[in-house]
Design an enzyme around this catalytic site. Sequence first.
Site, PDB file in Angstrom:
ATOM      1  N   ARG A  51      92.773  16.628  89.441  1.00 37.52           N
ATOM      2  CA  ARG A  51      94.131  16.616  89.181  1.00 37.52           C
ATOM      3  C   ARG A  51      94.945  16.064  90.458  1.00 37.52           C
ATOM      4  NH1 ARG A  51      96.617  18.111  84.657  1.00 37.52           N
ATOM      5  NH2 ARG A  51      94.881  19.317  83.917  1.00 37.52           N
ATOM      6  N   SER A 102      91.495   9.413  76.875  1.00 40.71           N
ATOM      7  CA  SER A 102      91.975   9.985  75.856  1.00 40.71           C
ATOM      8  C   SER A 102      92.583   8.665  75.025  1.00 40.71           C
ATOM      9  CB  SER A 102      93.338  10.731  76.313  1.00 40.71           C
ATOM     10  OG  SER A 102      94.039  11.112  74.961  1.00 40.71           O
ATOM     11  N   ARG A 142     101.750  10.839  88.932  1.00 40.36           N
ATOM     12  CA  ARG A 142     102.366  11.905  88.142  1.00 40.36           C
ATOM     13  C   ARG A 142     102.758  13.385  88.920  1.00 40.36           C
ATOM     14  NH1 ARG A 142      98.220  11.399  82.835  1.00 40.36           N
ATOM     15  NH2 ARG A 142      98.197   8.904  82.879  1.00 40.36           N
ATOM     16  N   GLU A 189      87.926  16.824  80.085  1.00 42.86           N
ATOM     17  CA  GLU A 189      88.646  15.604  79.493  1.00 42.86           C
ATOM     18  C   GLU A 189      88.389  14.749  80.807  1.00 42.86           C
ATOM     19  OE1 GLU A 189      92.486  15.598  78.417  1.00 42.86           O
ATOM     20  OE2 GLU A 189      92.805  13.533  78.731  1.00 42.86           O
ATOM     21  N   ARG A 212      88.726  11.370  88.930  1.00 42.13           N
ATOM     22  CA  ARG A 212      88.216  12.159  87.996  1.00 42.13           C
ATOM     23  C   ARG A 212      86.859  12.049  87.583  1.00 42.13           C
ATOM     24  NH1 ARG A 212      91.649  15.012  83.242  1.00 42.13           N
ATOM     25  NH2 ARG A 212      92.760  15.757  85.123  1.00 42.13           N
TER      26      ARG A 212
END
Length: 426
Positions: free
Chosen positions: A276, A351, A261, A348, A390
């Site tokens: 991230r 999801s 990403r 988070e 993460r």
Amino acid sequence: MLDIKFIRENPEIVKNACRVKGFKDYTDDIIVLDARVRELKTITQTKTAEKNKITKEIPTATDKATLIAKSKTIGDEIASDMAELADKEVQLNDLLHRVPQIPHRDVPVGPDDKSNIEVKRVGTPKKTDFTTLAQWDLLDMNGWWAPEKIAQICGTRTYALMGEAAELDLAIQTFVIQKLIAKGFNFVQCPAMTKPQSVFDAGHFMGSDLSVMNNDVFMLTDTDRCLAGTAEIVLNSMHSDEILPESALPIKYAGHSECFRKEAGAAGRDTRGLVRFHEFHKVEQYVYCKPEQSDEMHELLLNNLCEVMEDLELPYRVIANSTGDMGFNKVKMHDVEAWVPSENMYRELGSCSSIGDFQARRTNTRYRENGTNEVKFCATLNNTGIALPRAIVPVIENHQNADGSVNIPKKLQPLMGGRKTIGGKR
RNA sequence: GGACAGAUGGCAGAGUGGUUGAAUGCGACGGUCUUGAAAACCGUUGAGGUCGCAAGGCCUUCGGGGGUUCGAAUCCCUCUCUGUCCGCCA
């Protein structure tokens, strides 16, 4: 992408969806364009029928020249109508690709994440009689990473886990994959390198122009390929252009892939630690089902991630995302957040999303209903299985000891050679 | 990277410019027969769009896109994909 018929018949629902999700409303333009497109279709089809009829008569006709001339004239008329039709269809198609998916009735309405609702909280943050260290301190003292060196070699937003942390990463992945396999998921090692069309078909972007993805997706120069941001991309296209038997549904995949990403919108955020990166890896749950199974599957996928949190012995909570905080293509979305002691908050980790038939329309993935024999679009859903590195963050922070060692959650111990702790002062 | 070959309905496989949405075989579904099943026989069997209250009509579709032609599965261009051989390589 919604069914044009649905938009035509339920403009108010569509307008409302645009409003609560915060997207520009093109409904009126769509309805006008749609009417013109259908009008032109009717005209061109009638003329084509007429032309076809004449054409068929030609081989046996005595006066071929007259018929050929007539056919040519109609052909020219059709061509001019077709030009307008093609143009209007392109416009219509682009607008249709900008209509967001209708949110589920249960979704909290609101403009942004402030309207999200916490629906569940499990476990309590552990109280310690020592000062807990942040992830980066634990990683530093145990020699579990080398951030400066890796940044020098590979650039910003890259990482390398080392030693026991790297083992832990692998153990967590393996654990989740095995868990999902045991639950009947088909494990797929997904390519991260794919064609832009597959990214587009996953429906994360608006409009019909593939270039809109450039801000978020890594394109590979001088090739027709790009790097997928999630295994969802590939899993979403696994049954494109297929008509599945109803008995095949639900289809459950556990995909694993590297994820790439650009993180263009996150400049300056989460620059420290294992949160991230441009490249990470993830186990993804992905389901194809009948529309009426969607809510049930959503609960199933969500529950699987909750179980993983519990297996990792992490305090966590589940958030119902509001209309304004969920993506363009989503019907319903829940975030699962794990407790991160150093930040004194939940962060988070995964999801869970219901997409309805949105992606299935783009990939043309359908099923044939028993009895009625009707062909319908599938519903699709996806949820994180576990995202790494993460997930390492809450695991090492919540399970740390005073000496900087980390307790391995019981269920991971067999995958860590039976060790109960890793790291700590020697 | 070099050299060829190919892509047709659920599958197999004909078809090289004119009622071909497409022969034939298999499969699937329905029926006849049978106590039941099998076999045999008969029939049905792609998807999308558009007009229509409906019945039904019409249009599109032989990997994708474009072109030639009155007419294209059939000819031309292009893209994608698959196969074979050579080279290279975890």
